[in-house]
Enzyme design. Structure first.
Site, PDB file in Angstrom:
ATOM      1  N   GLY A  43      36.187  48.961  -5.011  1.00 51.43           N
ATOM      2  CA  GLY A  43      34.870  49.363  -4.536  1.00 51.43           C
ATOM      3  C   GLY A  43      34.532  48.890  -3.141  1.00 51.43           C
ATOM      4  O   GLY A  43      33.419  49.127  -2.655  1.00 51.43           O
ATOM      5  N   SER A  44      35.496  48.248  -2.472  1.00 53.69           N
ATOM      6  CA  SER A  44      35.226  47.727  -1.129  1.00 53.69           C
ATOM      7  C   SER A  44      35.315  48.804  -0.046  1.00 53.69           C
ATOM      8  O   SER A  44      34.919  48.566   1.096  1.00 53.69           O
ATOM      9  CB  SER A  44      36.207  46.593  -0.798  1.00 53.69           C
ATOM     10  OG  SER A  44      37.546  47.067  -0.805  1.00 53.69           O
ATOM     11  N   GLY A  45      35.867  49.983  -0.382  1.00 53.16           N
ATOM     12  CA  GLY A  45      35.947  51.074   0.595  1.00 53.16           C
ATOM     13  C   GLY A  45      37.355  51.422   1.032  1.00 53.16           C
ATOM     14  O   GLY A  45      37.530  52.225   1.955  1.00 53.16           O
ATOM     15  N   LYS A  46      38.375  50.858   0.379  1.00 57.66           N
ATOM     16  CA  LYS A  46      39.760  51.088   0.813  1.00 57.66           C
ATOM     17  C   LYS A  46      40.157  52.571   0.730  1.00 57.66           C
ATOM     18  O   LYS A  46      40.667  53.143   1.695  1.00 57.66           O
ATOM     19  CB  LYS A  46      40.728  50.245  -0.029  1.00 57.66           C
ATOM     20  CG  LYS A  46      40.526  48.751   0.059  1.00 57.66           C
ATOM     21  CD  LYS A  46      41.665  47.978  -0.579  1.00 57.66           C
ATOM     22  CE  LYS A  46      41.884  48.298  -2.042  1.00 57.66           C
ATOM     23  NZ  LYS A  46      40.712  47.947  -2.890  1.00 57.66           N
ATOM     24  N   SER A  47      39.922  53.183  -0.426  1.00 53.28           N
ATOM     25  CA  SER A  47      40.314  54.586  -0.601  1.00 53.28           C
ATOM     26  C   SER A  47      39.515  55.498   0.319  1.00 53.28           C
ATOM     27  O   SER A  47      40.047  56.476   0.861  1.00 53.28           O
ATOM     28  CB  SER A  47      40.126  55.015  -2.059  1.00 53.28           C
ATOM     29  OG  SER A  47      41.002  54.296  -2.917  1.00 53.28           O
ATOM     30  N   THR A  48      38.248  55.182   0.533  1.00 57.44           N
ATOM     31  CA  THR A  48      37.423  55.977   1.447  1.00 57.44           C
ATOM     32  C   THR A  48      37.975  55.913   2.860  1.00 57.44           C
ATOM     33  O   THR A  48      38.077  56.935   3.552  1.00 57.44           O
ATOM     34  CB  THR A  48      35.972  55.465   1.432  1.00 57.44           C
ATOM     35  OG1 THR A  48      35.439  55.579   0.106  1.00 57.44           O
ATOM     36  CG2 THR A  48      35.107  56.265   2.393  1.00 57.44           C
ATOM     37  N   GLU A 157      47.600  52.133  -3.233  1.00 57.41           N
ATOM     38  CA  GLU A 157      48.195  51.404  -4.360  1.00 57.41           C
ATOM     39  C   GLU A 157      49.546  52.002  -4.768  1.00 57.41           C
ATOM     40  O   GLU A 157      49.739  52.417  -5.914  1.00 57.41           O
ATOM     41  CB  GLU A 157      47.241  51.399  -5.563  1.00 57.41           C
ATOM     42  CG  GLU A 157      45.900  50.755  -5.302  1.00 57.41           C
ATOM     43  CD  GLU A 157      45.990  49.243  -5.170  1.00 57.41           C
ATOM     44  OE1 GLU A 157      47.045  48.672  -5.479  1.00 57.41           O
ATOM     45  OE2 GLU A 157      44.991  48.638  -4.737  1.00 57.41           O
TER      46      GLU A 157
END
Length: 262
Positions: A43-48, A157
């Site tokens: 939820g920290s924004g990595k995928s975004t 990932e």
């Protein structure tokens, strides 16, 4: 060069005009050929951030400049759930599709890619991607993206759920892509798996940059946190002692034995 300038992005919330912030004024620069480990809690924004760097979504504010041209044609991304990306009937056709896009639809290139992920063409080529195990699907997804031969390669990932042998194959692929001068960004909860290949570590905390440092600064500054597996701890201890990572697993094992006096 990839320049990210004060980029923000948010998702639509449930209420009218409600927005959920994902990234907040993120700025950094990547030299061509950089290998960045992207860390941060769920939820920290990595995928975004990966989707923004691939051009799949656009910033709400700020901008991303790429010296290669449009991101959509210069960057490729491997998603966290690879089974959602397959649309060809066989393993062979899945990779050949990517090769056709590059204009390199040749048998030698197909065999080279399959060899990197440990797939034998006679055994796997005619199988449907959906008949593969979760780990095999992830390796096929990686192979399909590598076949596109883009300048920027993004991984979400890539080793999740893989056994040690498959992780080694992923590392081999990433090492080969890095040697070819590709710019690589890997989002992972296990940075120690790629530290010896990486140039930088970028950490996201609730949509903002916690740190963006070189691997040396990351290790020597103890920015890895305290919860480390024993192998990871010795790997970082080795780097602190010799200012480099071990050249082989055997070299690390020898170091551990000396440290443990056994």
């Amino acid at each position: 060069m990839l320049k990210v300038r004060e980029v923000s992005f948010s998702y639509r919330g449930q209420g009218k005009n409600s927005r959920i912030p994902a990234l907040k004024e993120v700025s950094f620069e990547l030299e061509s050929g950089s290998f960045v480990i992207l860390t941060g809690r769920t939820g920290s924004g990595k995928s975004t951030l990966l989707q923004l760097l691939c051009g799949l979504i656009q910033p709400e504010s700020g901008r991303i400049d790429c010296e290669y041209g449009e991101l959509t044609s210069r960057a490729s991304m491997i998603f966290q759930y690879p089974e959602e990306c397959f649309f060809n009937p066989t393993v062979r056709e899945e990779i050949v599709f990517s090769l056709k896009i590059t204009g390199r639809n040749d048998y030698g290139r197909l065999e080279e890619i399959l060899e990197k992920i440990g797939f034998e063409l006679d055994r796997f080529g005619s199988r449907t991607p959906f008949s593969l195990s979760g780990g095999e699907q992830r390796l096929l997804a990686i192979a399909s993206i590598v076949a596109l031969d883009r300048e920027i390669v993004l991984f979400d990932e890539p080793t999740s759920g893989l056994d040690t042998k498959a992780v080694d194959r992923v590392r081999t692929i990433l090492s080969s892509e890095s040697r070819a001068g590709k710019t690589i960004v890997v989002a992972t909860h296990w940075p120690a798996e790629f530290l010896d290949l990486a140039t930088h570590v970028l950490d996201l905390v609730e949509g903002e940059i916690g740190h963006f440092v070189t691997v040396s600064e990351y290790v020597n500054g103890n920015l890895h946190g305290e919860r480390l597996e024993e192998k990871e701890r010795f790997l970082l201890d080795y780097y602190k002692r010799f200012a480099r990572f071990p050249a082989s697993e055997e070299e690390l094992i020898s170091f551990v034995r000396r440290e443990k006096r056994c």
